[in-house]
Write an enzyme that holds these catalytic residues in place. Structure first.
Site, PDB file in Angstrom:
ATOM      1  N   ASN A  44       0.839  -1.212   0.000  1.00 56.20           N
ATOM      2  CA  ASN A  44       0.000   0.000   0.000  1.00 56.20           C
ATOM      3  C   ASN A  44       0.870   1.257   0.000  1.00 56.20           C
ATOM      4  OD1 ASN A  44      -2.163  -1.730   0.278  1.00 56.20           O
ATOM      5  ND2 ASN A  44      -2.527  -1.281   2.438  1.00 56.20           N
ATOM      6  N   ALA A 250      -6.023   1.711   5.271  1.00 61.22           N
ATOM      7  CA  ALA A 250      -4.859   2.238   4.527  1.00 61.22           C
ATOM      8  C   ALA A 250      -4.717   3.758   4.592  1.00 61.22           C
ATOM      9  CB  ALA A 250      -4.852   1.774   3.068  1.00 61.22           C
ATOM     10  N   ALA A 251      -5.451   4.411   5.494  1.00 59.03           N
ATOM     11  CA  ALA A 251      -5.252   5.863   5.662  1.00 59.03           C
ATOM     12  C   ALA A 251      -3.805   6.126   6.085  1.00 59.03           C
ATOM     13  CB  ALA A 251      -6.217   6.404   6.710  1.00 59.03           C
ATOM     14  N   GLY A 252      -3.336   5.353   7.053  1.00 60.30           N
ATOM     15  CA  GLY A 252      -1.957   5.518   7.530  1.00 60.30           C
ATOM     16  C   GLY A 252      -0.946   5.207   6.432  1.00 60.30           C
ATOM     17  N   ASP A 253      -1.217   4.163   5.656  1.00 62.22           N
ATOM     18  CA  ASP A 253      -0.295   3.788   4.561  1.00 62.22           C
ATOM     19  C   ASP A 253      -0.234   4.901   3.511  1.00 62.22           C
ATOM     20  OD1 ASP A 253      -0.011   1.347   5.816  1.00 62.22           O
ATOM     21  OD2 ASP A 253      -1.605   0.405   4.636  1.00 62.22           O
TER      22      ASP A 253
END
Ligand code: ATP
Ligand code: RIB
Length: 311
Positions: A44, A250-253
């Site tokens: 990601n 996947a916000a952090g990714d």
């Protein structure tokens, strides 16, 4: 040194169920929709950095099953170099089971599969790839000893490292001074620092704790509250962009990948973090991990206040 970002990490196939509410123990909840998508924190972040404009090489392992080839093809289609992705004989590809509720919250479980085969023995021959990179990105979905090996090689060649210590797990303090950037969410910060990280003062205290142990720039992501950054160039909160979340997976990714691309092209930290925040906000407006990661043009449109479909 090239402008390449080298991401060493996991690739998963994500099996996603959209549900009205997340189930309690023993409860069976109907799903309105099942989708099979591409994920894994490493992959990601590689896709996020590439879509944000970075030149990205991914180092990892997939299984020799049907998903392995699909994951490689998907990375290639996103513009990621997959020359160092191994298809491991007899290994199943990494997989995640994810449930997403109607306000974008999720629960997930990951089976590492082939990601376990990203061993220090696989990393060591990557010395020249690491030496020539502008940034190495790591997460916590491959064996931690492999992350340590990558950190040591990077440190030997002076290549900066961004570690996203996600999911939470033990990390030897002696490696902290070798990290140019450490990105964690509040839960991961708690696990690393060993104290509760709730409220502004505690968040700032956790970032200070990391910097006091040698981390270059400490970043604590705070979901819809944005991200707290403590570095030599900038200290403060970068707010999140207000959006209606569909799926926060996947916000952090996306934040990490976009931040990496922006930093490598020379953006100052504060501006790079705003760019990352815009990318992550766009990601949460869509379902899935890699499927939700925006292209650079969309990030720039949001930053410029132009209308972006779905926001
Ligand atoms: P995940 O594990 O789902 O990838 P995370 O827990 O690692 O996420 P978060 O802190 O939830 O990371 O989010 C990372 C960044 O994404 C935040 O700093 C913020 O910029 C952005 N973000 C997250 N949630 C929202 C939201 N609801 N609205 C806007 N931006 C968001
Ligand atoms: O950060 C989101 C990712 O975590 C998902 O894509 C899933 O594969 C797990 O690795």
């Amino acid at each position: 040194m090239s402008e390449t970002i080298v991401v060493i990490g996991s690739a998963n196939v994500d099996f996603v169920m959209q549900v009205e509410h997340l189930p309690r123990r023993g409860e069976s909840v109907p799903s309105s929709r099942f989708t099979q998508l591409f994920g894994g924190k490493g992959a990601n972040q590689a896709v996020a950095a590439a879509r944000a404009g970075g030149d990205v090489t991914f180092v990892g392992c997939v299984g020799d099953d049907v998903f392995g080839g699909m994951m490689k093809d998907n990375l290639l289609a996103a513009g990621v170099n997959v020359d160092h992705v191994a298809a491991e004989q007899g290994a199943e590809s990494g997989a995640a089971l994810i449930m997403v509720d109607h306000v974008g919250g999720n629960i997930l479980s990951v089976a590492s599969g082939a990601n376990r085969r990203v061993t220090p023995d696989m990393i060591r021959p990557m010395s020249s790839v690491i030496a020539n990179a502008s940034l190495v990105m790591l997460q916590n979905e491959i064996p931690i000893v492999s992350a340590y090996a990558a950190v040591d090689i990077s440190s030997e060649f002076g290549t900066p490292v961004m570690l996203n210590l996600a999911p939470a797990g033990p990390f030897e303090p002696k490696h902290l001074p070798k990290l140019a950037y450490l990105v964690v969410n509040e839960t991961e910060a708690e696990s690393l620092c060993g104290f509760a990280v709730d409220g502004d003062a505690k968040v700032a205290g956790a970032a200070e704790w990391m910097r006091a142990r040698g981390v270059g720039t400490a970043i604590i992501t705070l979901g819809a509250q944005g991200a707290y950054i403590d570095g030599p160039e900038f200290c403060g909160v970068i707010p999140a962009f207000p959006v209606s979340p569909v799926d926060t997976t996947a916000a952090g990714d996306t934040f990490c990948g976009a931040l990496a691309a922006a930093l490598v092209e020379g953006m100052p930290l504060e501006r790079a973090a705003r760019f990352a925040s815009a990318a992550a906000a766009l990601c949460v407006t869509r379902l899935g991990a890699q499927a939700s990661i925006p292209q650079r043009a969309e990030i720039e449109a949001l930053l410029a206040g132009r209308r972006v479909p779905g926001v």
